[in-house]
Design an enzyme around this catalytic site. Structure first.
Site, PDB file in Angstrom:
ATOM      1  N   HIS A  52       0.821  -1.339   0.046  1.00 42.50           N
ATOM      2  CA  HIS A  52       0.221  -0.097   0.055  1.00 42.50           C
ATOM      3  C   HIS A  52       0.835   1.279   0.032  1.00 42.50           C
ATOM      4  O   HIS A  52       0.441   2.223  -0.381  1.00 42.50           O
ATOM      5  CB  HIS A  52      -0.793  -0.007   1.122  1.00 42.50           C
ATOM      6  CG  HIS A  52      -2.186   0.797   1.081  1.00 42.50           C
ATOM      7  ND1 HIS A  52      -2.206   1.678   0.066  1.00 42.50           N
ATOM      8  CD2 HIS A  52      -3.478   0.784   1.618  1.00 42.50           C
ATOM      9  CE1 HIS A  52      -3.432   2.207   0.107  1.00 42.50           C
ATOM     10  NE2 HIS A  52      -4.149   1.559   0.912  1.00 42.50           N
TER      11      HIS A  52
ATOM     12  N   THR B  91      -5.019  10.681  -0.810  1.00 43.31           N
ATOM     13  CA  THR B  91      -6.202  10.465  -0.299  1.00 43.31           C
ATOM     14  C   THR B  91      -6.499  11.462   0.763  1.00 43.31           C
ATOM     15  O   THR B  91      -5.719  12.120   1.221  1.00 43.31           O
ATOM     16  CB  THR B  91      -6.413   8.850   0.207  1.00 43.31           C
ATOM     17  OG1 THR B  91      -5.623   8.878   1.345  1.00 43.31           O
ATOM     18  CG2 THR B  91      -6.481   7.750  -0.707  1.00 43.31           C
TER      19      THR B  91
END
Length: 781
Positions: free
Chosen positions: A471, A600
């Protein structure tokens, strides 16, 4: 064997009368073709780099400007207002140049400067236009005249046929919100979760921070936003991901599933061959920058920075922090099968291996009956356990000799492929099939995935595939973009023979895949076993449930004049309350890729409006009209929060960066400590669908993906990933921990399903309610 002879480029024998040198023509030919391909690749990359570098102009526009300036010399009109003459008089070594040469050279220099000026003018005009986000706050389906004009201007300044990175220089920087706005929004977000005393205490901490320390921290943050391209992303990658010392398996890595209903072939090697070849095609276009940039509304560009590290990337463990190693032009991959590691070359004769050639190589690995070397079987468990033991073992046992060579081969590979030996995939006859499939992709056996690679491609014996992704280097939409391209290419462009093999003629002369060699001492094997046991404890604790919600989808929700995402998020709030009897801090991931290097932001979905709606749903005395009105209000609030997050006015990234600055400056802030320690008991994310629109899912409804998921964030909470598939299907991937007595993923799935139906029932008329039996609710898949 023929392949063994071809692997030798030359042979020589020392004789009394000299050296007898023999060259292999086949190898020399391959070397020549590889060189030609490499130079061709560099030329294409250079060309596309120039095109992206001067975008939205083009190299031909420079020629037009130069010709225009040269023409002015002959018609005796000076559009430069004397600047060409000034350049001519100040040229170096002008005494060696004729008057005409100086005039031409001066005109070219001025034209080039003017051309560059117009490029920057176009870019900054486009950047100013893209800094306007008023369009995103308009009601869905309605577009004001000003927005139409704005969109027309963006299209006009965006140029034609942009490449993947053409818009990077025109994207605005992520703005730093004001401290007052962030704190006000934060307090508003926690109000429904705290009682009066708790809220008053938090308000006091927030106001004390705002009045004493915030201004100083904010100044440093603004300075960072001016200096860097993004004030969040580098710190987010380092402190949220790379400095974490716990296992990344389950806790950080995520997965993406294969097509839900279709399996193009049931031959494992053939499916892997097609998919790997499609990935190589994707990588070639990525390296050349030839993918079209993703654009909202078909016009507003998104940042493409994260895509640079999809391939040839590995997370390298460290004692205090990990690093992300990204290499270029890797020509091999590493395959794991039954405890053995194999190196497979991806090129021959200066080209990619064809799908049929890759199938041959993978089948050779599947047919290999050799045993793992001592310590090799569970070696990858080092990447699944705690980071510090792995970092120390890497230095001590893999820092030199053959072990270093083999580890370097894995870490420098384009990606990692696992040929699994257990069937997985969705089976309508087995209600647990999606649960097993998800757990296999997320953690497997804890030693048959290289969790540090940017992604591990997983192939199953029945032809199903999947991806486990690390990630730190990027977010799920990036991997999803690649996966959509690969699946569409696999099914609709490459295809298979009637027997299920890859198309094309088999080249049996390819060198066999080579085994990686290890000499792993007993002490290292003990470290591997410790990491394995630690990882296995985590994996065994994951409670997963896959839910296919067939009752309705995006189509019906839109007919209710509601945002599908807001609808689902409110259903999740209702399900959470029914499951736990209380509300909790809820995380929903939103993207900020409309800004340079954006990643994000968090949408705090548990709002006061959502709480009021849920309480009305559980209040027998409330009417449907009242509930529907509260739903509309809560959905509008959620949409506004989501839009604020997308446009750089979120809460959590700003507070996170203020906290990092405070740690650098040695400033203690009880408010920031409190904020950063709050647990997210409900963590949610929507997996994007149809980013590329390569497949018409209305025409081919069976060719839909099942989405992906992640592990639970809190020990006593849920992780929920969902994908809105077409008009009539929503899939949910629900995770929790068996060790928590308060959570149950299957039970939560039932609550989600019932909540979705109960909310949808609000939109039905009284007559419709009488004719439809809603008592059955839904069938859990």
């Amino acid at each position: 064997m023929a392949e063994a002879h071809q692997a030798v480029g030359f042979q020589f024998t020392v004789r009394p009368d000299g050296v007898d040198l023999k060259l292999s023509q086949e190898v020399i030919k391959n070397i020549y073709l590889s060189g030609v391909t490499a130079w061709k690749k560099r030329a294409i990359q250079f060309k596309n780099g120039v095109l992206a570098g001067v975008y939205p102009a083009s190299p031909s526009s420079w020629l037009i400007v130069v010709i225009a300036m040269m023409s002015s010399l002959y018609i005796r009109i000076d559009p430069s207002l004397g600047m060409i003459e000034a350049i001519k008089e100040n040229l170096p070594h002008r005494e060696y140049l004729s008057v005409q040469t100086r005039a031409v050279l001066s005109a070219i220099l001025f034209a080039t400067g003017l051309w560059l000026f117009f490029i920057y003018l176009l870019r900054y005009t486009l950047k100013a236009l893209l800094s306007n986000h008023g369009w995103i706050f308009e009601s869905h389906g309605k577009m004001s005249t000003s927005t139409r004009v704005w969109l027309s201007l963006v299209k006009m300044f965006s140029g034609r046929r942009p490449l993947l990175y053409s818009f990077q220089a025109s994207l605005p920087r992520l703005p730093v919100p004001s401290v007052d706005d962030t704190i006000q929004r934060y307090l508003e977000s926690v109000r429904p979760l705290l009682n009066s005393d708790q809220y008053n205490q938090m308000e006091m901490l927030a106001n004390d921070f705002k009045d004493s320390k915030a201004a100083r921290l904010q100044r440093y943050l603004i300075l960072k936003s001016w200096w860097g391209t993004n004030y969040v992303s580098d710190w987010w990658e380092e402190y949220i991901y790379l400095r974490g010392r716990g296992p990344i398996m389950v806790n950080s890595n995520f997965y993406i599933m294969d097509l839900l209903y279709m399996t193009p072939t049931h031959r494992q090697a053939a499916r892997a061959g097609n998919v790997v070849h499609a990935m190589l095609q994707y990588r070639r276009k990525l390296e050349r920058g030839e993918h079209a940039p993703l654009r909202a509304l078909g016009t507003v560009p998104m940042c493409s920075t994260q895509m640079e590290r999809i391939f040839n990337t590995t997370r390298i463990p460290g004692i205090e922090t990990d690093i992300v190693q990204h290499l270029t032009d890797r020509k091999h991959l590493v395959v794991y099968h039954k405890g053995r590691f194999f190196q497979v070359w991806l090129y021959t004769g200066g080209r990619h291996l064809l799908p049929c050639e890759l199938e041959t190589q993978f089948q050779r690995i599947l047919n290999d009956t050799s045993e793992p070397q001592p310590g090799e079987l569970k070696l990858a468990a080092l990447t699944a356990g705690n980071r510090v033991p792995w970092a120390r073992a890497r230095i001590k046992y893999f820092g030199q000799g053959g072990n270093k060579v083999s580890l370097d081969t894995i870490e420098s590979a384009a990606f990692f492929l696992t040929l699994d030996d257990e069937r997985q995939g969705y089976d309508p006859a087995n209600t647990k099939s999606l649960d097993s499939y998800a757990k296999s992709l997320l953690h497997g056996k804890c030693y048959n995935r290289w969790f540090d690679k940017s992604f591990t491609l997983i192939s199953y014996p029945n032809g199903k595939m999947g991806v486990n992704a690390e990630h730190s280097w990027a977010d799920a939409p990036i991997v999803g973009h690649m996966w959509e391209y690969v699946l569409a290419t696999d099914c609709f462009h490459l295809g298979y023979t009637e027997e299920g093999h890859c198309k094309g003629d088999v080249n049996k002369g390819l060198p066999h895949p080579s085994r990686l060699q290890w000499k792993i001492p007993k002490e290292c094997q003990e470290v591997i076993e410790t990491s394995y046991l630690s990882a296995k404890q985590i994996a065994d604790d994951v409670d997963f449930h896959g839910l296919l919600f067939h009752e309705f989808g995006k189509g019906l929700i839109k007919k209710c004049r509601s945002s599908p995402d807001a609808f689902i998020q409110l259903a999740l709030q209702l399900a959470q309350f029914r499951d736990q009897g209380l509300f909790c801090l809820t995380y929903e991931s939103s993207m900020t890729r409309m800004f340079r290097d954006g990643r994000t932001e968090t949408v705090r979905s548990c709002t006061s409006e959502a709480v009021a709606f849920v309480r009305a749903m559980e209040d027998a005395g409330a009417t449907n009209a009242q509930r529907l009105a509260l739903f509309r209000k809560a959905a509008d609030k959620h949409q506004n929060m989501y839009r604020l997050a997308m446009t750089g006015s979120g809460i959590d990234r700003h507070l996170f960066c203020l906290y990092i600055v405070s740690k650098y400056l040695g400033i203690d802030s009880p408010f920031l400590k409190k904020v950063l320690s709050e647990p997210w008991k409900l963590s949610t994310s929507q997996t994007p669908q149809q980013q590329l629109n390569l497949v018409d899912i209305n025409k081919f409804p069976k060719y839909v993906g099942a989405g992906g998921g992640f592990g639970p964030v809190a020990d006593d909470g849920y992780g929920v990933s969902y994908i809105i598939v077409g008009e009539n299907l929503i899939t949910f991937h629900i995770s929790s921990k068996f060790s928590s007595p308060d959570t149950d993923s299957f039970r939560f799935g039932q609550h989600i399903c019932n909540a979705m139906l109960d909310i949808q029932a609000l939109f039905k008329t009284e007559n419709e309610k009488k004719t439809v039996d809603w008592s059955f609710h839904c069938q859990i898949k």
